[in-house]
Design an enzyme around this catalytic site. Sequence first.
Site, PDB file in Angstrom:
ATOM      1  N   CYS A  40       0.889  -2.187  15.823  1.00 38.19           N
ATOM      2  CA  CYS A  40       0.943  -1.874  14.389  1.00 38.19           C
ATOM      3  C   CYS A  40       0.400  -3.015  13.528  1.00 38.19           C
ATOM      4  CB  CYS A  40       2.404  -1.590  14.020  1.00 38.19           C
ATOM      5  SG  CYS A  40       2.613  -1.113  12.301  1.00 38.19           S
ATOM      6  N   ASN A  88      -4.159   4.834  16.244  1.00 36.49           N
ATOM      7  CA  ASN A  88      -5.128   4.456  15.228  1.00 36.49           C
ATOM      8  C   ASN A  88      -5.602   3.042  15.487  1.00 36.49           C
ATOM      9  OD1 ASN A  88      -5.287   6.817  13.620  1.00 36.49           O
ATOM     10  ND2 ASN A  88      -3.158   6.411  13.033  1.00 36.49           N
ATOM     11  N   CYS A 144      -1.596   6.108   9.961  1.00 31.87           N
ATOM     12  CA  CYS A 144      -0.402   5.497  10.544  1.00 31.87           C
ATOM     13  C   CYS A 144      -0.705   4.168  11.212  1.00 31.87           C
ATOM     14  CB  CYS A 144       0.157   6.387  11.650  1.00 31.87           C
ATOM     15  SG  CYS A 144       1.102   7.705  11.016  1.00 31.87           S
ATOM     16  N   CYS A 202       3.377   8.583   1.100  1.00 29.08           N
ATOM     17  CA  CYS A 202       3.900   7.702   2.144  1.00 29.08           C
ATOM     18  C   CYS A 202       4.237   6.364   1.489  1.00 29.08           C
ATOM     19  CB  CYS A 202       2.828   7.545   3.228  1.00 29.08           C
ATOM     20  SG  CYS A 202       3.310   6.467   4.570  1.00 29.08           S
ATOM     21  N   SER A 232      10.683   6.376  15.989  1.00 30.98           N
ATOM     22  CA  SER A 232       9.453   5.946  16.669  1.00 30.98           C
ATOM     23  C   SER A 232       9.811   5.616  18.111  1.00 30.98           C
ATOM     24  CB  SER A 232       8.857   4.724  15.971  1.00 30.98           C
ATOM     25  OG  SER A 232       8.478   5.075  14.661  1.00 30.98           O
ATOM     26  N   LEU A 233       9.548   6.550  18.989  1.00 32.75           N
ATOM     27  CA  LEU A 233       9.989   6.420  20.377  1.00 32.75           C
ATOM     28  C   LEU A 233       8.900   5.738  21.224  1.00 32.75           C
ATOM     29  CD1 LEU A 233      12.385   7.232  22.225  1.00 32.75           C
ATOM     30  CD2 LEU A 233      11.124   9.303  22.758  1.00 32.75           C
ATOM     31  N   HIS A 234       7.752   6.351  21.304  1.00 31.08           N
ATOM     32  CA  HIS A 234       6.530   5.795  21.907  1.00 31.08           C
ATOM     33  C   HIS A 234       6.562   5.532  23.404  1.00 31.08           C
ATOM     34  CE1 HIS A 234       5.059   5.669  17.904  1.00 31.08           C
ATOM     35  NE2 HIS A 234       5.652   4.566  17.534  1.00 31.08           N
ATOM     36  N   CYS A 242       6.073  -4.445  16.463  1.00 28.61           N
ATOM     37  CA  CYS A 242       5.481  -3.458  17.386  1.00 28.61           C
ATOM     38  C   CYS A 242       4.062  -3.904  17.740  1.00 28.61           C
ATOM     39  CB  CYS A 242       5.468  -2.072  16.749  1.00 28.61           C
ATOM     40  SG  CYS A 242       7.116  -1.484  16.360  1.00 28.61           S
ATOM     41  N   CYS A 287       6.580  -6.791   7.741  1.00 29.99           N
ATOM     42  CA  CYS A 287       7.587  -6.204   8.630  1.00 29.99           C
ATOM     43  C   CYS A 287       7.901  -7.224   9.707  1.00 29.99           C
ATOM     44  CB  CYS A 287       6.999  -4.933   9.265  1.00 29.99           C
ATOM     45  SG  CYS A 287       8.149  -4.058  10.351  1.00 29.99           S
ATOM     46  N   SER A 313      11.655   7.353   8.709  1.00 27.84           N
ATOM     47  CA  SER A 313      11.307   7.018  10.089  1.00 27.84           C
ATOM     48  C   SER A 313      11.765   5.608  10.423  1.00 27.84           C
ATOM     49  CB  SER A 313       9.778   7.111  10.246  1.00 27.84           C
ATOM     50  OG  SER A 313       9.381   6.647  11.512  1.00 27.84           O
ATOM     51  N   GLY A 358       6.678  -1.623   6.634  1.00 26.98           N
ATOM     52  CA  GLY A 358       8.086  -2.039   6.680  1.00 26.98           C
ATOM     53  C   GLY A 358       8.970  -1.137   7.501  1.00 26.98           C
ATOM     54  N   GLU A 359      10.152  -1.670   7.814  1.00 27.28           N
ATOM     55  CA  GLU A 359      11.157  -0.915   8.565  1.00 27.28           C
ATOM     56  C   GLU A 359      12.262  -0.527   7.582  1.00 27.28           C
ATOM     57  OE1 GLU A 359      11.938   0.622  11.415  1.00 27.28           O
ATOM     58  OE2 GLU A 359      13.868   0.912  10.426  1.00 27.28           O
ATOM     59  N   GLU A 393       0.830  -1.198   0.000  1.00 28.28           N
ATOM     60  CA  GLU A 393       0.000   0.000   0.000  1.00 28.28           C
ATOM     61  C   GLU A 393       0.872   1.258   0.000  1.00 28.28           C
ATOM     62  OE1 GLU A 393      -2.923  -0.253   3.139  1.00 28.28           O
ATOM     63  OE2 GLU A 393      -3.648  -2.180   2.396  1.00 28.28           O
TER      64      GLU A 393
HETATM   65  N1  SAH Z   1       8.950   1.139  10.637  1.00 29.77           N
HETATM   66  C1  SAH Z   1       9.108   2.561  10.666  1.00 29.77           C
HETATM   67  C2  SAH Z   1       8.160   3.242   9.726  1.00 29.77           C
HETATM   68  C3  SAH Z   1       6.703   3.209  10.155  1.00 29.77           C
HETATM   69  S1  SAH Z   1       6.222   4.857  10.320  1.00 29.77           S
HETATM   70  C4  SAH Z   1       8.980   3.068  12.090  1.00 29.77           C
HETATM   71  O1  SAH Z   1       8.652   2.250  12.953  1.00 29.77           O
HETATM   72  O2  SAH Z   1       9.261   4.222  12.352  1.00 29.77           O
HETATM   73  C5  SAH Z   1       4.677   4.794  10.969  1.00 29.77           C
HETATM   74  C6  SAH Z   1       4.539   5.395  12.348  1.00 29.77           C
HETATM   75  O3  SAH Z   1       3.246   5.046  12.842  1.00 29.77           O
HETATM   76  C7  SAH Z   1       5.549   4.833  13.331  1.00 29.77           C
HETATM   77  O4  SAH Z   1       5.920   5.813  14.254  1.00 29.77           O
HETATM   78  C8  SAH Z   1       4.735   3.765  14.000  1.00 29.77           C
HETATM   79  O5  SAH Z   1       5.273   3.402  15.253  1.00 29.77           O
HETATM   80  C9  SAH Z   1       3.388   4.433  14.098  1.00 29.77           C
HETATM   81  N2  SAH Z   1       2.262   3.503  14.307  1.00 29.77           N
HETATM   82  C10 SAH Z   1       2.212   2.179  14.047  1.00 29.77           C
HETATM   83  N3  SAH Z   1       0.999   1.683  14.391  1.00 29.77           N
HETATM   84  C11 SAH Z   1       0.283   2.701  14.894  1.00 29.77           C
HETATM   85  C12 SAH Z   1      -1.039   2.828  15.395  1.00 29.77           C
HETATM   86  N4  SAH Z   1      -1.867   1.785  15.460  1.00 29.77           N
HETATM   87  N5  SAH Z   1      -1.428   4.047  15.783  1.00 29.77           N
HETATM   88  C13 SAH Z   1      -0.602   5.124  15.698  1.00 29.77           C
HETATM   89  N6  SAH Z   1       0.643   5.069  15.218  1.00 29.77           N
HETATM   90  C14 SAH Z   1       1.083   3.876  14.831  1.00 29.77           C
END
Ligand code: SAH
Length: 365
Positions: free
Chosen positions: A135, A309, A352, A121, A233-235, A132, A128, A210, A178-179, A108
């Site tokens: 995701c 999301n 996302c 995007c 992607s810190l979170h 996470c 992947c 990212s 993907g990463e 996609e």
């Molecule tokens: N693999 C890379 C690129 C993905 S970018 C990375 O991890 O950075 C997409 C962003 O959306 C990342 O920050 C990811 O952590 C975040 N993401 C993934 N699932 C999500 C969700 N359900 N809700 C909000 N953000 C999410």
Amino acid sequence: MEMVRPAARRSVGETQPPLPSIYSLTLDELKEWLVAQGEKPFRATQIYEWLYQNRVTDFADMTNLPKRLREQLASSFSITTLKTVVKQTSKDGTIKFLFELHDGYSIETVLMRHNYGNSVCVTTQVGCRIGCTFCASTLGGLKRHLEAGEIVAQVVQVQKALDDTNERVSSIVVMGIGEPFDNYDALIKFLRIVNHPKGLNIGARHITVSTSGIIPKIYQFADEGMQVNFAISLHAPTNELRTKLMPINKAYPLPKLMEAVRYYIEKTGRRVTFEYGLFGGVNDQLEHAEQLAELIKGLKCHVNLIPVNYVPERNYVRTPRSQIFAFERALKKHGINVTIRREHGHDIDAACGQLRAKERKEETR
Ligand code: SAH
């Protein structure tokens, strides 16, 4: 939903690979290939102009090249290997493309419309392997890496869709399935090709990469000398919590990740973006905001808050609006630059973390 073309009937992963896509070649690689064929290197620029400025899909149309060279190109390379299977438009103008690859896998790609331009995007892998816990892209694991040309082709296809209305892709975010750092060489080639003035000519500062935090690649990326934007992607603000959300944190723990980010900032002089998804009741409390402020204190950075999301297979819930604003205020109080990510294409699952590689299983039966 607009069905563009019925998908070919074939089994996933079983077809013969087509000729390599010419979109995978950097300008220098194309020059080398030409020289090896006894051609003049300046032909590479002409070919690039046909591919990326005129966006032809047939070598026969490259009319300023000798016929012999056109034939040689056609027997050595394919141009695009992506087929548009579905093109879905959201109420807010976001368009999600489902592309089928030569081996039957699907990926996609999303076109987002901002007041400052059109952003694409792109996806870097079929699936992947990072895992996470929030995701959708990781649910079926990794099927394969994309070739550089398959990443480039996504941007060209979207640009071709915009050509009808004389619009331009003005920025790229490498935030699809993907990463990117798990497919590093293809990523770097992709960046060089789309950034090249004779290529799609998308400015480095209009491209964002990212990563989930593959530490050795952060050091390598810092040393590439690219002026692109960089997001992590810190979170989570603590090692323990980050491991719960992102299993990759076991291999690449937060303190080491922060060291790598510091190196990146020092080496490039550029600001990094920390993506921080707000997962209701998990990492969205004021104490987390305080811990986050402490963690990134003094760094040249920016925080992008992403309201979670919905992914049906996952249990995370949204943080209430008021709590999102409170979290933002808490960071601002510490002088941190913070924005709340605007959501795009929610009604078509293009936001996302909602993208997923589809195997088109129905066709393999
Ligand atoms: N693999 C890379 C690129 C993905 S970018 C990375 O991890 O950075 C997409 C962003 O959306 C990342 O920050 C990811 O952590 C975040 N993401 C993934 N699932 C999500 C969700 N359900 N809700 C909000 N953000 C999410």
